[in-house]
Design a protein around this motif. Structure first.
Motif, PDB file in Angstrom:
ATOM      1  N   GLU A 115       0.831  -1.202   0.000  1.00  0.00           N
ATOM      2  CA  GLU A 115       0.000   0.000   0.000  1.00  0.00           C
ATOM      3  C   GLU A 115       0.870   1.258   0.000  1.00  0.00           C
ATOM      4  O   GLU A 115       1.055   1.911   1.027  1.00  0.00           O
ATOM      5  CB  GLU A 115      -0.958   0.008   1.196  1.00  0.00           C
ATOM      6  CG  GLU A 115      -2.016   1.085   1.094  1.00  0.00           C
ATOM      7  CD  GLU A 115      -2.947   1.113   2.286  1.00  0.00           C
ATOM      8  OE1 GLU A 115      -3.989   1.784   2.197  1.00  0.00           O
ATOM      9  OE2 GLU A 115      -2.631   0.479   3.313  1.00  0.00           O
ATOM     10  N   CYS A 168      -4.350  -2.086  -1.711  1.00  0.00           N
ATOM     11  CA  CYS A 168      -4.781  -2.361  -0.341  1.00  0.00           C
ATOM     12  C   CYS A 168      -5.244  -3.809  -0.172  1.00  0.00           C
ATOM     13  O   CYS A 168      -4.479  -4.730  -0.374  1.00  0.00           O
ATOM     14  CB  CYS A 168      -5.847  -1.356   0.065  1.00  0.00           C
ATOM     15  SG  CYS A 168      -5.905  -1.061   1.841  1.00  0.00           S
ATOM     16  N   ALA A 169      -6.507  -4.059   0.168  1.00  0.00           N
ATOM     17  CA  ALA A 169      -6.912  -5.395   0.613  1.00  0.00           C
ATOM     18  C   ALA A 169      -6.896  -6.444  -0.504  1.00  0.00           C
ATOM     19  O   ALA A 169      -6.326  -7.514  -0.352  1.00  0.00           O
ATOM     20  CB  ALA A 169      -8.297  -5.333   1.251  1.00  0.00           C
ATOM     21  N   GLU A 183      -6.496   1.866  -3.815  1.00  0.00           N
ATOM     22  CA  GLU A 183      -7.296   2.702  -2.916  1.00  0.00           C
ATOM     23  C   GLU A 183      -6.956   4.177  -3.161  1.00  0.00           C
ATOM     24  O   GLU A 183      -6.375   4.855  -2.313  1.00  0.00           O
ATOM     25  CB  GLU A 183      -7.041   2.316  -1.453  1.00  0.00           C
ATOM     26  CG  GLU A 183      -7.986   2.999  -0.481  1.00  0.00           C
ATOM     27  CD  GLU A 183      -7.558   2.845   0.964  1.00  0.00           C
ATOM     28  OE1 GLU A 183      -8.027   3.639   1.795  1.00  0.00           O
ATOM     29  OE2 GLU A 183      -6.738   1.952   1.247  1.00  0.00           O
ATOM     30  N   GLU A 226     -10.914  -1.319  -1.946  1.00  0.00           N
ATOM     31  CA  GLU A 226     -10.366  -2.079  -0.827  1.00  0.00           C
ATOM     32  C   GLU A 226     -10.356  -3.565  -1.213  1.00  0.00           C
ATOM     33  O   GLU A 226      -9.474  -4.016  -1.908  1.00  0.00           O
ATOM     34  CB  GLU A 226     -11.180  -1.834   0.449  1.00  0.00           C
ATOM     35  CG  GLU A 226     -10.700  -0.638   1.248  1.00  0.00           C
ATOM     36  CD  GLU A 226      -9.399  -0.879   1.991  1.00  0.00           C
ATOM     37  OE1 GLU A 226      -8.996  -2.047   2.150  1.00  0.00           O
ATOM     38  OE2 GLU A 226      -8.787   0.111   2.415  1.00  0.00           O
ATOM     39  N   ASP A 242     -13.201   2.345   0.538  1.00  0.00           N
ATOM     40  CA  ASP A 242     -12.803   3.052   1.752  1.00  0.00           C
ATOM     41  C   ASP A 242     -12.733   4.536   1.414  1.00  0.00           C
ATOM     42  O   ASP A 242     -11.753   5.010   0.833  1.00  0.00           O
ATOM     43  CB  ASP A 242     -11.441   2.545   2.231  1.00  0.00           C
ATOM     44  CG  ASP A 242     -10.982   3.239   3.511  1.00  0.00           C
ATOM     45  OD1 ASP A 242     -11.739   4.079   4.042  1.00  0.00           O
ATOM     46  OD2 ASP A 242      -9.859   2.952   3.960  1.00  0.00           O
ATOM     47  N   LYS A 333     -15.504   3.551   5.993  1.00  0.00           N
ATOM     48  CA  LYS A 333     -14.326   2.687   5.995  1.00  0.00           C
ATOM     49  C   LYS A 333     -14.667   1.217   5.761  1.00  0.00           C
ATOM     50  O   LYS A 333     -14.354   0.341   6.565  1.00  0.00           O
ATOM     51  CB  LYS A 333     -13.526   2.862   7.279  1.00  0.00           C
ATOM     52  CG  LYS A 333     -12.051   2.480   7.124  1.00  0.00           C
ATOM     53  CD  LYS A 333     -11.226   2.985   8.292  1.00  0.00           C
ATOM     54  CE  LYS A 333      -9.779   2.491   8.175  1.00  0.00           C
ATOM     55  NZ  LYS A 333      -9.126   2.970   6.927  1.00  0.00           N
ATOM     56  N   GLU A 335     -13.848  -2.139   4.408  1.00  0.00           N
ATOM     57  CA  GLU A 335     -12.493  -2.678   4.270  1.00  0.00           C
ATOM     58  C   GLU A 335     -12.507  -4.128   3.777  1.00  0.00           C
ATOM     59  O   GLU A 335     -12.869  -4.417   2.661  1.00  0.00           O
ATOM     60  CB  GLU A 335     -11.762  -2.554   5.609  1.00  0.00           C
ATOM     61  CG  GLU A 335     -11.510  -1.110   6.045  1.00  0.00           C
ATOM     62  CD  GLU A 335     -10.204  -0.552   5.552  1.00  0.00           C
ATOM     63  OE1 GLU A 335      -9.447  -1.280   4.894  1.00  0.00           O
ATOM     64  OE2 GLU A 335      -9.926   0.622   5.838  1.00  0.00           O
ATOM     65  N   ASP A 395     -10.143  -4.898  10.202  1.00  0.00           N
ATOM     66  CA  ASP A 395      -9.756  -4.488   8.846  1.00  0.00           C
ATOM     67  C   ASP A 395      -9.772  -5.715   7.937  1.00  0.00           C
ATOM     68  O   ASP A 395     -10.824  -6.233   7.609  1.00  0.00           O
ATOM     69  CB  ASP A 395      -8.387  -3.800   8.886  1.00  0.00           C
ATOM     70  CG  ASP A 395      -8.093  -3.015   7.626  1.00  0.00           C
ATOM     71  OD1 ASP A 395      -8.296  -3.555   6.525  1.00  0.00           O
ATOM     72  OD2 ASP A 395      -7.630  -1.867   7.713  1.00  0.00           O
ATOM     73  N   ASN A 396      -8.602  -6.215   7.554  1.00  0.00           N
ATOM     74  CA  ASN A 396      -8.566  -7.434   6.741  1.00  0.00           C
ATOM     75  C   ASN A 396      -9.168  -8.593   7.531  1.00  0.00           C
ATOM     76  O   ASN A 396      -9.033  -8.666   8.762  1.00  0.00           O
ATOM     77  CB  ASN A 396      -7.142  -7.773   6.345  1.00  0.00           C
ATOM     78  CG  ASN A 396      -6.529  -6.813   5.344  1.00  0.00           C
ATOM     79  OD1 ASN A 396      -5.359  -6.918   5.039  1.00  0.00           O
ATOM     80  ND2 ASN A 396      -7.304  -5.868   4.819  1.00  0.00           N
TER      81      ASN A 396
END
Length: 483
Positions: A115, A168-169, A183, A226, A242, A333, A335, A395-396
């Motif tokens: 990221e 990101c994810a 993201e 995300e 996000d 947010k 995620e 989050d993840n």
């Protein structure tokens, strides 16, 4: 057929859908008939109403990296500034979303997002611009592929995607590839970029040639991506955003008629292929729900209709701003996601003043068959993030082969990997002890990318800053439900 408010209210009355009281941590009610059943809060440090769940208390690490329960150990797989790629360059920093795949000769392949936002000059260790794998030579992000031998003694790492931003994810596909989302909403000419960003890219961990000449999957939209999951039965793709001002959206992409998924197929799509849509939710009374933070009780069920995105490439207006109040349901947010149990687990990390109701995290379950979102876990606002024992900021996320969820914490203060059982109790798995602040003002980076190896023996996870991939092993066991 749209799921109208009247139909959902009628169906809710027939099925007896109800809600349950949520405390600081709620209930993951995945068992049949469990929706609406009240359950006690999760106990601290792996206790469950005085009885142990999980693996016991976390023991301090003399090396100051990772606290684990007794009997567990970790191995550092990659570390920015220490380990190197096959090209000789440093492992890139800011590890994020990760997936595992079966590799050749008993190895495990991992795809690891990095990221890194904005121009390369802003980062000491960007993703190297590997020949043929670069989208925008000005951008610092991308992903790497890591190969780990069966016993963890040998590690190789190479670039899978370069020249992208803020990866990101992401998410694993049913056909064995990785979808890496950006993201960001930067366009060419903004923040040093030479091409538009905010897209999803497909990366094949098994075939480097397939990754050459990266092409964004524009059909999935341009916005701050995300996570991504794919419904293996229906072929639909679900994505999280996000963003704030206004809050972001949960998206569904429906492929065009006759399209069949497979390795490399997404990059063949026309930019406007299929339908990208955002949710419009309503409660059991048929009332429109403007924001998912409105749900304060675990077991809350919302009906979902889907509203087509007007301009998915956001040429003049960001996608989330193309909808007026009352047209779609938002959340702060959004995620991590994970596909399991016939649907998508979806995380909202927190909600603050920008949202109708504040919280420190929600985990939802989207059921595509019923077209419903059900609140499975809810975290009330943590009054003391610096105190160990409480969790906030999920989050993840991934589903454990031993039952329940594995959640990476990206909250305030102390950071954990923790589990949530099928009946909603939480327990610690690991604590980040690497202080990247000062002794007077300690700071601990978030965990990212928790995922088990294909054989279920090793839990891989990352400490995002400075960038460390870890392999955790120990006496894993099926976590029991409360009696």
């Amino acid at each position: 057929m749209p799921l109208t408010r009247r139909n959902f209210a009628k169906r809710s009355a027939l099925t007896g859908a109800s809600v349950a009281l949520a405390g600081s941590v709620g209930v993951l009610a995945t068992a049949p008939g469990a929706i609406g059943e009240e359950a006690p809060d999760a106990g601290p440090e792996g206790t469950q109403d005085g009885q142990g769940i999980g693996y016991g208390p976390l023991l301090p690490d003399p090396d100051g990296i990772l606290a684990l329960p007794a009997g567990f150990s970790y191995r550092i797989i990659t570390r920015t500034g220490v380990t190197t790629l096959e090209s000789g360059e440093s492992t890139p920093s800011n590890h994020d979303g990760t997936a595992t795949f079966e590799g050749p000769r008993g190895t495990t392949l991992l795809v690891n997002n990095h990221e890194l936002k904005g121009p390369r000059a802003d980062w000491p260790h960007p993703v190297p611009l590997a020949g043929g794998l670069v989208y925008d030579p000005a951008a610092a992000g991308g992903c790497t592929v890591v190969e780990v031998s069966h016993d963890g003694s040998h590690v190789s790492e190479w670039v899978g995607l370069a020249g992208t931003s803020t990866n990101c994810a992401g998410g694993r596909t049913p056909w064995g590839t990785w979808l890496s989302g950006e993201e960001t909403e930067d366009k060419a000419g903004e923040h040093g970029m030479t091409r538009d960003h905010g897209y999803v890219f497909e990366v094949d961990p098994h075939d480097q040639k397939a990754n050459r000449d990266p092409k964004p999957v524009k059909a999935l939209g341009r916005y701050p991506h995300e996570a991504v999951v794919v419904d293996p039965k229906r072929g639909r793709v679900y994505l999280t955003e996000d963003a704030s001002g206004p809050n972001g959206l949960f998206y569904r992409w429906t492929p065009p008629e006759g399209f069949t998924h497979g390795r490399g197929k997404l990059r063949t799509l026309a930019d406007d292929a299929g339908v990208l849509a955002a949710p419009k939710c309503f409660d059991s009374g048929g009332n429109f729900v403007d924001d998912l933070s409105r749900a304060t009780k675990v077991g809350t069920v919302y009906g979902v209709d889907w509203v087509e995105v007007p301009d998915r490439d956001a040429r003049t207006v960001p996608v989330r701003k193309q909808f007026k109040d009352g047209e779609v349901t938002r959340a702060r947010k959004l995620e991590g996601m994970w596909w399991a149990d016939g649907g998508a687990y979806v995380v909202s990390s927190y909600a603050r003043e920008e949202s109708p109701v504040q919280h420190d995290g929600q985990v939802w379950f989207y059921d595509p068959r019923r077209r419903t979102l059900t609140l499975k876990v809810r975290f009330g606002v943590n009054p003391d993030p610096g105190k160990d024992g409480a969790f906030d900021g999920p989050d993840n996320i991934s589903v454990s082969p031993y039952g329940g969820l594995i959640i990476a914490e990206d909250g305030q203060g102390i950071q954990h990997l923790f589990g949530a059982t099928e009946d909603g109790r939480t327990y610690p798995i690991a604590r980040n002890e690497l202080n990247i602040g000062t002794p007077d003002k300690p700071e601990f980076s978030e965990f990212t990318g928790p995922v088990f190896s294909p054989d279920g023996r090793t839990l891989f996870a990352n400490i995002q800053e400075p960038g460390i991939m870890l392999a955790i092993t120990g006496p894993w066991k099926r976590i029991r439900r409360a009696r």
